[in-house]
Design a protein around this motif. Structure first.
Motif, PDB file in Angstrom:
ATOM      1  N   LEU A  18       5.392  -5.138 -11.969  1.00 51.29           N
ATOM      2  CA  LEU A  18       6.814  -5.025 -12.284  1.00 51.29           C
ATOM      3  C   LEU A  18       7.655  -5.038 -11.008  1.00 51.29           C
ATOM      4  CD1 LEU A  18       6.614  -2.356 -15.119  1.00 51.29           C
ATOM      5  CD2 LEU A  18       6.966  -4.819 -15.373  1.00 51.29           C
ATOM      6  N   ARG A  19       7.164  -4.388  -9.977  1.00 51.79           N
ATOM      7  CA  ARG A  19       7.898  -4.422  -8.699  1.00 51.79           C
ATOM      8  C   ARG A  19       7.895  -5.830  -8.114  1.00 51.79           C
ATOM      9  NH1 ARG A  19      10.646  -5.398  -5.488  1.00 51.79           N
ATOM     10  NH2 ARG A  19      11.253  -4.372  -3.534  1.00 51.79           N
ATOM     11  N   ALA A  20       6.777  -6.534  -8.233  1.00 57.42           N
ATOM     12  CA  ALA A  20       6.694  -7.892  -7.703  1.00 57.42           C
ATOM     13  C   ALA A  20       7.586  -8.856  -8.467  1.00 57.42           C
ATOM     14  CB  ALA A  20       5.247  -8.384  -7.717  1.00 57.42           C
ATOM     15  N   LEU A  21       7.878  -8.554  -9.723  1.00 58.56           N
ATOM     16  CA  LEU A  21       8.771  -9.387 -10.521  1.00 58.56           C
ATOM     17  C   LEU A  21      10.239  -9.044 -10.278  1.00 58.56           C
ATOM     18  CD1 LEU A  21       6.823  -9.447 -13.914  1.00 58.56           C
ATOM     19  CD2 LEU A  21       6.987 -11.280 -12.220  1.00 58.56           C
TER      20      LEU A  21
ATOM     21  N   THR B  93       0.838  -1.204   0.000  1.00 54.89           N
ATOM     22  CA  THR B  93       0.000   0.000   0.000  1.00 54.89           C
ATOM     23  C   THR B  93       0.870   1.249   0.000  1.00 54.89           C
ATOM     24  OG1 THR B  93      -1.764  -1.161   1.184  1.00 54.89           O
ATOM     25  CG2 THR B  93      -1.807   1.239   1.235  1.00 54.89           C
ATOM     26  N   THR B  94       1.915   1.235   0.826  1.00 55.64           N
ATOM     27  CA  THR B  94       2.833   2.378   0.875  1.00 55.64           C
ATOM     28  C   THR B  94       3.566   2.548  -0.451  1.00 55.64           C
ATOM     29  OG1 THR B  94       3.159   2.086   3.258  1.00 55.64           O
ATOM     30  CG2 THR B  94       4.831   3.353   2.068  1.00 55.64           C
ATOM     31  N   TRP B  95       4.023   1.433  -1.021  1.00 57.06           N
ATOM     32  CA  TRP B  95       4.763   1.511  -2.278  1.00 57.06           C
ATOM     33  C   TRP B  95       3.879   2.073  -3.387  1.00 57.06           C
ATOM     34  CZ3 TRP B  95       4.954  -0.042  -7.327  1.00 57.06           C
ATOM     35  CH2 TRP B  95       6.196   0.010  -7.960  1.00 57.06           C
ATOM     36  N   ALA B  96       2.667   1.566  -3.489  1.00 60.49           N
ATOM     37  CA  ALA B  96       1.764   2.041  -4.538  1.00 60.49           C
ATOM     38  C   ALA B  96       1.365   3.490  -4.301  1.00 60.49           C
ATOM     39  CB  ALA B  96       0.525   1.154  -4.597  1.00 60.49           C
ATOM     40  N   GLY B  97       1.332   3.899  -3.046  1.00 64.30           N
ATOM     41  CA  GLY B  97       0.951   5.269  -2.737  1.00 64.30           C
ATOM     42  C   GLY B  97       1.941   6.305  -3.221  1.00 64.30           C
ATOM     43  N   ASN B  98       3.157   5.870  -3.527  1.00 62.45           N
ATOM     44  CA  ASN B  98       4.184   6.794  -4.028  1.00 62.45           C
ATOM     45  C   ASN B  98       4.196   6.901  -5.546  1.00 62.45           C
ATOM     46  OD1 ASN B  98       5.211   7.372  -1.431  1.00 62.45           O
ATOM     47  ND2 ASN B  98       6.415   5.481  -1.443  1.00 62.45           N
ATOM     48  N   CYS B  99       3.262   6.211  -6.192  1.00 63.60           N
ATOM     49  CA  CYS B  99       3.238   6.187  -7.654  1.00 63.60           C
ATOM     50  C   CYS B  99       2.684   7.491  -8.212  1.00 63.60           C
ATOM     51  CB  CYS B  99       2.382   5.017  -8.141  1.00 63.60           C
ATOM     52  SG  CYS B  99       2.200   4.935  -9.938  1.00 63.60           S
ATOM     53  N   ARG B 100       3.395   8.055  -9.197  1.00 60.36           N
ATOM     54  CA  ARG B 100       2.890   9.227  -9.906  1.00 60.36           C
ATOM     55  C   ARG B 100       2.136   8.752 -11.137  1.00 60.36           C
ATOM     56  NH1 ARG B 100       8.383  11.633  -9.589  1.00 60.36           N
ATOM     57  NH2 ARG B 100       8.465  11.306 -11.854  1.00 60.36           N
ATOM     58  N   ALA B 101       0.814   8.792 -11.069  1.00 66.57           N
ATOM     59  CA  ALA B 101      -0.008   8.369 -12.205  1.00 66.57           C
ATOM     60  C   ALA B 101      -1.371   9.039 -12.107  1.00 66.57           C
ATOM     61  CB  ALA B 101      -0.178   6.851 -12.229  1.00 66.57           C
TER      62      ALA B 101
ATOM     63  N   ALA C 285      -4.770   1.198 -14.119  1.00 67.14           N
ATOM     64  CA  ALA C 285      -4.061   0.144 -14.844  1.00 67.14           C
ATOM     65  C   ALA C 285      -2.556   0.354 -14.767  1.00 67.14           C
ATOM     66  CB  ALA C 285      -4.516   0.115 -16.299  1.00 67.14           C
ATOM     67  N   VAL C 286      -2.122   1.605 -14.782  1.00 66.01           N
ATOM     68  CA  VAL C 286      -0.694   1.908 -14.658  1.00 66.01           C
ATOM     69  C   VAL C 286      -0.184   1.488 -13.286  1.00 66.01           C
ATOM     70  CG1 VAL C 286       0.984   3.788 -14.482  1.00 66.01           C
ATOM     71  CG2 VAL C 286      -0.648   3.740 -16.366  1.00 66.01           C
ATOM     72  N   LYS C 287      -0.909   1.843 -12.243  1.00 63.72           N
ATOM     73  CA  LYS C 287      -0.474   1.474 -10.892  1.00 63.72           C
ATOM     74  C   LYS C 287      -0.413  -0.042 -10.733  1.00 63.72           C
ATOM     75  CE  LYS C 287      -2.035   5.644  -8.473  1.00 63.72           C
ATOM     76  NZ  LYS C 287      -2.935   6.199  -7.417  1.00 63.72           N
ATOM     77  N   ARG C 288      -1.409  -0.731 -11.234  1.00 64.72           N
ATOM     78  CA  ARG C 288      -1.407  -2.187 -11.143  1.00 64.72           C
ATOM     79  C   ARG C 288      -0.216  -2.767 -11.899  1.00 64.72           C
ATOM     80  NH1 ARG C 288      -2.660  -5.906  -7.848  1.00 64.72           N
ATOM     81  NH2 ARG C 288      -4.629  -4.833  -7.488  1.00 64.72           N
TER      82      ARG C 288
ATOM     83  N   LEU D 298      -4.143  -8.437 -14.199  1.00 62.57           N
ATOM     84  CA  LEU D 298      -2.924  -9.057 -14.707  1.00 62.57           C
ATOM     85  C   LEU D 298      -3.070  -9.437 -16.178  1.00 62.57           C
ATOM     86  CD1 LEU D 298      -1.980 -11.396 -11.715  1.00 62.57           C
ATOM     87  CD2 LEU D 298      -1.325  -9.014 -12.125  1.00 62.57           C
ATOM     88  N   LEU D 299      -1.931  -9.423 -16.884  1.00 64.20           N
ATOM     89  CA  LEU D 299      -1.898  -9.755 -18.303  1.00 64.20           C
ATOM     90  C   LEU D 299      -0.830 -10.810 -18.578  1.00 64.20           C
ATOM     91  CD1 LEU D 299      -2.070  -6.140 -19.781  1.00 64.20           C
ATOM     92  CD2 LEU D 299      -3.863  -7.879 -19.999  1.00 64.20           C
TER      93      LEU D 299
END
Length: 463
Positions: A94-97, A71-79, A86-89, A419-420
């Motif tokens: 990519l971070r999980a990989l 949650t913290t990591w995604a909260g820092n996303c500029r989008a 879709a960009v945040k997801r 996911l894709l």
């Protein structure tokens, strides 16, 4: 709490839970019912068989820590914009990989999920392709994740340490080099798609585009404020020396053809981009290097590409020098600044792609597999990355309506958690290939950035 142990050679698994399975004919079987509102915990842990069994974790506490981190990591996303979710997801994927300790970025966490159901196009993607990782770095940078980009650069420096002539297109997550491909005939594969493979024979291929992708990504890291040290810039200079040593060599291209080596136009453009990035590093960032020599090689490649990789009768770039086939990889030419998105030669190339590679479902194929250029049996589904590239091309060349229509189709193909996979079968309405796929998600980010007007630290250079 009881623990069920399984050991084989150097590997061991421990399973803890409320309903452990029971031994039955050389396997363990268990059945239980979960009612509404009930929570059943299981903890499966791998460990080296020579070590003690790891202690149990506090499942609730561990889950909360995981939720808080992501949650913290995604909260820092500029989008922002229509496709921000879709960009945040995709950035989360990519971070999980990305390996938490080494910084290595795998192409996908799976192996042998078929590109062609029941066919032989089944590959192991659990490795770090320099190309995919470089493009992931760019996506991370655009959305404010500079620390992740630096960690990948450090992984790169460790993986490539040594003689630049030994550079590989992919490595293990820790920088491992031995990725020998093996087939496992005792495994049936997903829906009987054989063979099941571990390792990837493409590791031994020469793919001339790879250094270009790495150099472009590191140039964008410099533009974002990343500082070079003596080791990192020395390595980049050595990589350019290796590219120069192989200027006359044919390669197997972005798509890892298992046919005959050729002069692939995309590969030659990425060699151009490698030297262009070197020139920029000296000219714009004050780094030491033979700028005039690199400019000469860059300009020679540009002239060669326009002479041999562009068919004037067709008004289109071609897949390979002297050929007439087209290839979705050509959509990368304006992405690295070789020419503008709205250059008439690029628009002519797009027109041919639309004519020859667009499917009835509106998605773009990589190339025509029936030509035999890849050395495999013909037939595959559209690569999602290619269609996302087409969205980017549409958006950057003023075709906003076409870009929106195609982007909406592509985002709509995501599963219930966004996911894709690598490919999509419109006929069967299902994903195909390894999953989730970094290449699909990073190109989604690029496409959305183009739709939202984000320039992504663009390197524009018109010829």
């Amino acid at each position: 709490m009881e623990v069920l142990l399984a050991m084989s050679g150097p590997d061991a698994l421990s399973l803890r839970g409320d309903y452990l399975p029971m031994a039955e004919r050389h396997r363990h079987v268990g059945e239980f019912t979960v009612e509404q509102g009930q929570i059943v915990d299981f903890e499966l842990t791998w460990f080296p068989s020579h070590e003690d069994v790891p202690p149990a974790i506090n499942v609730d506490e561990s889950l909360q820590l995981a939720v808080d981190y992501w949650t913290t990591w995604a909260g820092n996303c500029r989008a922002d914009g229509k496709y921000a979710d879709a960009v945040k997801r995709s950035l989360l994927v990519l971070r999980a990989l990305t390996h938490y300790e080494t910084g290595g970025i795998v192409a996908a966490p799976t192996t042998s999920l078929p590109e062609d159901f029941g066919g032989a196009r089944n590959w192991d993607y659990r490795y770090c392709w320099l190309r995919d990782a470089s493009l992931t770095l760019e996506a991370m940078l655009t959305h404010g994740y500079g620390s992740e980009a630096l960690r990948w650069r450090n992984w790169l420096l460790r993986a490539l340490a040594g003689d630049p002539e030994d550079l590989q297109i992919m490595y293990g997550i820790g920088g491992e080099r031995d990725l020998t491909e093996m087939e496992l005939p005792h495994l049936p594969g997903y829906q009987n798609a054989r063979p099941v493979r571990i390792g990837n024979a493409a590791v031994s291929q020469y793919q001339a585009d790879v250094v270009g992708e790495v150099m472009v990504a590191l140039e964008r890291l410099r533009l974002a404020g990343g500082k070079e040290d003596n080791f990192s810039w020395a390595l980049q200079r050595a990589m350019l020396g290796s590219v120069e040593n192989h200027l006359e060599d044919k390669d197997f291209g972005l798509w890892e053809m298992r046919g005959t080596a050729q002069y692939f136009t995309h590969s030659r453009v990425m060699m151009w981009a490698a030297f262009d990035s070197g020139v920029r590093a000296v000219r714009d960032h004050g780094l030491p290097g033979p700028i005039q020599h690199w400019e000469q090689i860059r300009d020679r490649l540009a002239a060669e590409i326009m002479d041999l990789g562009f068919n004037r009768d067709l008004n289109s770039f071609t897949q390979a020098y002297g050929g007439q086939q087209t290839d979705a990889a050509l959509l990368a030419l304006p992405q690295v600044g070789f020419l503008a998105y709205d250059d008439e030669r690029m628009l002519g190339t797009v027109a041919r792609l639309e004519k020859e590679l667009l499917t009835s479902g509106g998605l773009l194929l990589r190339y025509r597999t029936e030509t035999g250029v890849d050395g495999l049996e013909p037939g595959e589904h559209p690569f999602l990355a290619c269609s996302f590239w087409l969205v980017e091309q549409y958006a950057r060349s003023g075709r906003r309506t076409d870009a929106t229509n195609l982007m909406d189709i592509l985002v709509g193909l995501s599963n219930d958690v966004g996911l894709l996979s690598e490919e999509y079968s419109m006929r069967e309405d299902r994903m195909a290939g390894n999953f989730p796929q970094a290449f699909s998600h990073l190109t989604l980010v690029r496409a959305a950035d183009a739709m939202h007007g984000e320039d992504g630290l663009s390197l524009q250079l018109k010829h």
